[in-house]
Design a protein around this motif. Sequence first.
Motif, short mmCIF file in Angstrom:
data_model
loop_
_atom_site.label_atom_id
_atom_site.label_comp_id
_atom_site.label_asym_id
_atom_site.label_seq_id
_atom_site.Cartn_x
_atom_site.Cartn_y
_atom_site.Cartn_z
N ALA A 131 30.26 47.83 29.33
CA ALA A 131 29.88 49.08 29.95
C ALA A 131 30.52 49.29 31.30
N MET A 132 31.24 48.30 31.78
CA MET A 132 31.87 48.46 33.10
C MET A 132 33.22 49.15 32.95
N PRO A 133 33.52 50.07 33.83
CA PRO A 133 34.77 50.84 33.71
C PRO A 133 36.00 49.97 33.91
N ASP A 134 37.09 50.33 33.24
CA ASP A 134 38.32 49.56 33.34
C ASP A 134 38.91 49.59 34.74
N SER A 135 38.62 50.65 35.46
CA SER A 135 39.24 50.82 36.76
C SER A 135 38.97 49.64 37.68
N ILE A 136 37.86 48.97 37.46
CA ILE A 136 37.51 47.84 38.32
C ILE A 136 38.60 46.79 38.29
N GLU A 137 39.04 46.49 37.06
CA GLU A 137 40.05 45.43 36.96
C GLU A 137 41.42 45.91 37.35
N GLU A 138 41.69 47.20 37.03
CA GLU A 138 43.05 47.69 37.22
C GLU A 138 43.51 47.50 38.65
N ILE B 276 39.25 37.67 38.97
CA ILE B 276 38.52 38.91 38.70
C ILE B 276 37.12 38.60 38.22
N TYR B 277 37.04 37.61 37.33
CA TYR B 277 35.74 37.27 36.78
C TYR B 277 34.77 36.82 37.86
N PHE B 278 35.23 35.86 38.67
CA PHE B 278 34.29 35.30 39.63
C PHE B 278 34.03 36.20 40.83
N LYS B 279 35.06 36.92 41.27
CA LYS B 279 34.87 37.68 42.49
C LYS B 279 34.39 39.10 42.26
N ILE B 280 34.58 39.60 41.05
CA ILE B 280 34.18 40.99 40.82
C ILE B 280 33.04 41.09 39.81
N PHE B 281 33.26 40.54 38.63
CA PHE B 281 32.28 40.75 37.58
C PHE B 281 30.96 40.05 37.84
N ILE B 282 31.03 38.80 38.24
CA ILE B 282 29.78 38.05 38.44
C ILE B 282 28.91 38.70 39.51
N PRO B 283 29.48 39.01 40.68
CA PRO B 283 28.61 39.64 41.70
C PRO B 283 28.00 40.94 41.22
N MET B 284 28.66 41.62 40.27
CA MET B 284 28.10 42.88 39.82
C MET B 284 27.08 42.69 38.70
N SER B 285 26.90 41.44 38.26
CA SER B 285 26.06 41.23 37.06
C SER B 285 24.69 40.70 37.39
N LEU B 286 24.16 41.08 38.50
CA LEU B 286 22.87 40.51 38.91
C LEU B 286 21.78 40.71 37.86
N THR B 287 21.70 41.90 37.29
CA THR B 287 20.62 42.18 36.33
C THR B 287 20.66 41.28 35.11
N PRO B 288 21.79 41.23 34.37
CA PRO B 288 21.77 40.32 33.22
C PRO B 288 21.62 38.86 33.62
N ILE B 289 22.14 38.49 34.79
CA ILE B 289 21.97 37.11 35.23
C ILE B 289 20.50 36.78 35.41
N ILE B 290 19.78 37.69 36.02
CA ILE B 290 18.35 37.45 36.21
C ILE B 290 17.63 37.41 34.88
#
Lengths: 300, 280
Positions: free
Chosen positions: A187-194, A206-220
């Motif tokens: 569900a995350m837009p491609d623009s984030i990685e681009e 990208i995974y550790f510095k962008i996606f993980i910090p944005m994934s607080l809800t599923p992580i919890i």
Amino acid sequence: MKNKTTEAACDLRLAENQKKNNSVKRKKKIISIVYITVAVVILAIILFPLFWTLTSVFKGKKELFEVPNTIFPKDPTLDNFKKIFTLRDYNFLQSMASTFLVSAAALIVNLLVNPLAAYAFSRLQFPGRNIIFQIVLFTMFIPGVTILLSSIKVVEAMGMLDTFWVLVLPGAASGYAVFFFRQFFLAMPDSIEEAALIDGANHWLIYFKIFIPMSLTPIIIIGTGTFIGYWNSYLWPTLTIIDKDSLKQVMQVIRVLSVRYQGEYGIVVAASLISLLVPLTMFAVFQKKIVEGISVTGLK
Amino acid sequence: MMIAPVCIMLIIFVFTPLAMSLVRSFQDSDSGQFIWFDNFKNILMLSSFRKSFYNMLILVPAIVLLQMFLSFCFALLLTKLTKGVSGVVRTAIYIPVLLSGIITSVIYLLIINYGGGLITSILYILDMDAISFSTDAFWAKVIIIVPVIWQGFGYNALVMYAGLLNIPSAYYEAASLDGAGAWTKLIKITLPNMGVYSLLLLINLVTTSLQLYEVPLMMTQGGPLETTLTPVLFLMASHNGGRQTNVVIAGALIVMVIIVAINSIVFSSMRSGSRKVQEG
């Protein structure tokens, strides 16, 4: 030209409509109060067993099972708590600590491996991606009973019986968790990685510095689910922790206590309530995300 | 790469045991010789094992149907509540979900205790005889069914609630314009559109209730006279009692086959049901 009769007629109609609206509003208010009352009553009935257990733990041996019983103990006592911490044959605190460590370790391993795979399945392209994902997903539908006994043979062959890792590793990789995180990442837009890719970042960054910090809800959600799941586990520890008492998990111990201390059941109740403190605290802290998570997506 | 840890762990801890179970069920436990369906025959010859499945014919429909019905009704109620109240109620009903089967049973054992639990006291005040739940064939099933439903209620209700929220209000508005009453709306709009959510819950309920273990273990130990014996309870007791491992594995595979079979039936009947809705 103002016509006085039509103006009066309009005013009359306005007043009549307002009366109708007020009575409709009142009816709606009464209905909603009825709904709330019914919900609260049902809630009270559902939670009553918990309340009964809570007051029972303060009842002494005689009061716990007497006829007729009372909701509140007539002679409240902390005996049950004293006894559970001074048992000669079982170290209850140790089992709590052990279970906590196991659950925390399982949580960490789970959150290390599963979202990583989910990221690959959702944002990367590689041959066989879809087939492998289907296979991973397939593991969600294998009933536990099917692999239970053979799993014991496998961990036995690996020399893992009676170790810390036999409680942590086998369930850590979870098709469900991979699925859950993948849905979220998709569900995350491609623009984030681009933007990051243009700047020359590789996928791990990208995974550790962008996606993980944005994934607080599923992580919890996955984190608390995993932790509480491991906290509550009974069958697997019973089958794999046989001699090493210090590793025995809390539900294992409570089960044995319930058999051994039937005559002093207050001890079992005390143990149960104390064991509940951990999942309840977790839930109290994260309840907003957890409850919202299910209510919105239908997924745990 | 990134999928390596997950794949390796799944291979070691899931696929290997799965393959082993399949192979070993056809082998003799001691010699390893291939005796094909003998293990399956042996376990099916045990009347206790068969009995455990007969028991499931009562326990599983009771648990699944009651849970679906009750959680659906409560979810409907949830939608009628104001936001603040709804949030509190939703959080509160989820609390039993946090409990393990063991703890749930401890709580209910307090309530049903023949000597002086909650129910005995209530019956005493009403001048009625106490009920010995665990020694009565009927009541023994009740004290399995009630705790199991109680424990899962919060989760099922919240998922049903999610399903209800996902139905576009436009459907209801259009129906209102056509003059549809509340009951019609329920049957023609709400139920058919719950599709995915009820399927998910149904399959989950079927799978977990067929593998019921902790609650019967604590509440009745499978009694009285094996009337609340569940397949997994029997298999574990057999395993602990020293029965040949491969025979028990064969039994576990039979349980798996039944789970898959019933879930397939559920899945395909929901599919054709929803196809009817789309055509209608």
